[in-house]
Write a protein that holds these residues in place. Structure first.
Motif, PDB file in Angstrom:
ATOM      1  N   PHE A 292       0.841  -1.206   0.000  1.00 38.00           N
ATOM      2  CA  PHE A 292       0.000   0.000   0.000  1.00 38.00           C
ATOM      3  C   PHE A 292       0.878   1.259   0.000  1.00 38.00           C
ATOM      4  N   VAL A 293       2.018   1.181   0.684  1.00 36.99           N
ATOM      5  CA  VAL A 293       2.934   2.335   0.719  1.00 36.99           C
ATOM      6  C   VAL A 293       3.435   2.614  -0.704  1.00 36.99           C
ATOM      7  N   THR A 294       3.791   1.539  -1.420  1.00 39.68           N
ATOM      8  CA  THR A 294       4.285   1.701  -2.803  1.00 39.68           C
ATOM      9  C   THR A 294       3.187   2.276  -3.701  1.00 39.68           C
ATOM     10  N   LEU A 295       1.968   1.729  -3.568  1.00 37.44           N
ATOM     11  CA  LEU A 295       0.871   2.214  -4.429  1.00 37.44           C
ATOM     12  C   LEU A 295       0.570   3.687  -4.133  1.00 37.44           C
ATOM     13  N   THR A 296       0.647   4.051  -2.849  1.00 37.52           N
ATOM     14  CA  THR A 296       0.364   5.435  -2.464  1.00 37.52           C
ATOM     15  C   THR A 296       1.453   6.372  -2.981  1.00 37.52           C
ATOM     16  N   ALA A 297       2.709   5.915  -2.907  1.00 39.58           N
ATOM     17  CA  ALA A 297       3.824   6.741  -3.420  1.00 39.58           C
ATOM     18  C   ALA A 297       3.673   6.932  -4.930  1.00 39.58           C
ATOM     19  N   GLU A 298       3.253   5.885  -5.614  1.00 38.07           N
ATOM     20  CA  GLU A 298       3.039   5.977  -7.071  1.00 38.07           C
ATOM     21  C   GLU A 298       1.969   7.017  -7.390  1.00 38.07           C
ATOM     22  N   PHE A 299       0.890   6.982  -6.609  1.00 41.42           N
ATOM     23  CA  PHE A 299      -0.194   7.944  -6.843  1.00 41.42           C
ATOM     24  C   PHE A 299       0.290   9.372  -6.579  1.00 41.42           C
ATOM     25  N   GLU A 300       1.068   9.517  -5.506  1.00 41.23           N
ATOM     26  CA  GLU A 300       1.611  10.827  -5.134  1.00 41.23           C
ATOM     27  C   GLU A 300       2.398  11.421  -6.315  1.00 41.23           C
ATOM     28  N   GLU A 301       3.219  10.584  -6.919  1.00 40.97           N
ATOM     29  CA  GLU A 301       4.048  11.010  -8.047  1.00 40.97           C
ATOM     30  C   GLU A 301       3.151  11.396  -9.241  1.00 40.97           C
ATOM     31  N   ARG A 302       2.136  10.572  -9.480  1.00 41.03           N
ATOM     32  CA  ARG A 302       1.211  10.806 -10.604  1.00 41.03           C
ATOM     33  C   ARG A 302       0.479  12.140 -10.424  1.00 41.03           C
TER      34      ARG A 302
END
Ligand code: GRG
Length: 271
Positions: A5-15
Motif C-alpha cells: 500500500f505504501v508503494t501504491l500510495t507513493a506511485e499515486f503521489e508522483e502521478r
C-alpha cells in the motif's frame, strides 16, 4: 501500513504531482501555491488507494480510472480547505500544519477550494471524453460529493444538535462514507459482472463509516459519535461493521485479500 500500500500510495503521489505541475504558469501564482499547499500537505490518499484496490479486485486496469482517482482527491482536498474556514470549523491546523486560510488568507483559501473542485470536474470530463464508459463513474463521483452526499452531510452536521444515533450515522454516511463508497464503486461500471456492484456498495459504505468512527476515536471532539454515545459503543459498532465487511469479502476468497488488509488498516490506523 502494508508495504504494498505504501508503494501504491507513493506511485499515486508522483502521478498527482506530475499532473498538478502541468498547471503551473496557467493559474495566478498565489492561487496555484494555495492549491498546491493543501493538495500536497501530507494527505493519506486513502480514497485513491481504495479505488485502485477495488479496480484490481475487479480486474479493471488502474490506468483506465486513475484520472477519476485524481478528481476524487481534488474534491477531498477542497472539502478540507472549506471545512477549516472560520465560517465552518475555524481550524488553525490541518495535518499538524497551519490551515490554508491561515497561510494564504480566507479569500484565497475559498478560491483555492473552488479551483480544486472545478479542476476535479475538468479532469473527470476530459477522462469521459476519451472513454465514454467512464460516464457513470464520473456522475457517481459528482453525486457523492454533492447535496445528496458529502455537502449534504456537512449541512446536516452543522444543523444537528442533540442528535439521535440514527441521524448521526446517516449524516456520517453522507459526509464521509459517500466519497469512500464512490472510490470503491468507480471501477464497477467498467466491470461486466453486475452482481458484484451490490457487494462493493456495501463494502464502500461500511468502510466509510468505519473510517469516520476510527477518526472520531483518534480525535475526540464534542459532537462526534463516541462523544455522544461512548467509546465502548463506538468500538462495538466498529467491530460489527468490520464483521459485516468481512462477511461480504469472504465469498471472494483470496481475490479479496488486499481489500481485507485495507479494512484492517483503516480500522486500526493510528492517525
Ligand atoms: C466543507 C464542502 C465541505 C464539506 C466538508 C469531508 C468534509 C465535509 C469535511 C472534512 C472534515 C471532516 C472531519 C470530515 C470527515 C471525514 C474525514 C475524517 C476527513 C479526513 O479525511 P482523511 O483522513 O484526510 O482521509 P487526509 O488528511 O488523509 O487527506
Amino acid at each position: 501500513m502494508n508495504e504494498n500500500f505504501v508503494t501504491l500510495t507513493a506511485e499515486f503521489e508522483e502521478r498527482l504531482s506530475v499532473f498538478f505541475q502541468t498547471k503551473k504558469g496557467y493559474y495566478p501564482e498565489k492561487l496555484y501555491q494555495a492549491m498546491e499547499y493543501s493538495l500536497f500537505g501530507g494527505g493519506k490518499r486513502i480514497r485513491p488507494l481504495i479505488m485502485r484496490l477495488s479496480a484490481e479486485f475487479l480486474d479493471v486496469s488502474w490506468s483506465k480510472v486513475v484520472e477519476l482517482g485524481i478528481a476524487l482527491e481534488l474534491i477531498h482536498t477542497y472539502s478540507l480547505i472549506h471545512d477549516d474556514l472560520p465560517s465552518m470549523d475555524n481550524d488553525d491546523l490541518r495535518r499538524g500544519k497551519p490551515t490554508c486560510h491561515k497561510v494564504f488568507g480566507e479569500a484565497m483559501a475559498i478560491l483555492a477550494g473552488d479551483a480544486l473542485l472545478n479542476l476535479a470536474y475538468e479532469t473527470a470530463l476530459k477522462a469521459v471524453s476519451l472513454d465514454n464508459k467512464l460516464f457513470s463513474s464520473a456522475l457517481l463521483i459528482a453525486e457523492s460529493a454533492g447535496a445528496c452526499g458529502m455537502i449534504g452531510g456537512q449541512a446536516e452536521d452543522i444543523t444537528l444538535c442533540g442528535a439521535d444515533e440514527g441521524s448521526m450515522l446517516s449524516m456520517y454516511a453522507k459526509k464521509t462514507a459517500a466519497l469512500i463508497k464512490a472510490a470503491a464503486l468507480t471501477p464497477c461500471y467498467l466491470h461486466k459482472n453486475e452482481p458484484v456492484y451490490a457487494d462493493m456498495e456495501t463494502f464502500g459504505e461500511k468502510l466509510g463509516l468505519l473510517f469516520q468512527l476510527t477518526d472520531d476515536l483518534l480525535d475526540m471532539d464534542n459532537h462526534s459519535y463516541p462523544a455522544c454515545f461512548g467509546v465502548e459503543k463506538t468500538e462495538q459498532l466498529k467491530n460489527r461493521l468490520s464483521a459485516e465487511i468481512f462477511g461480504v469479502l469472504t465469498k471472494y476468497g483470496e481475490k479479496a485479500q488486499k481489500l481485507a488488509k485495507l479494512v484492517q488498516n483503516v480500522a486500526y490506523r493510528q492517525k
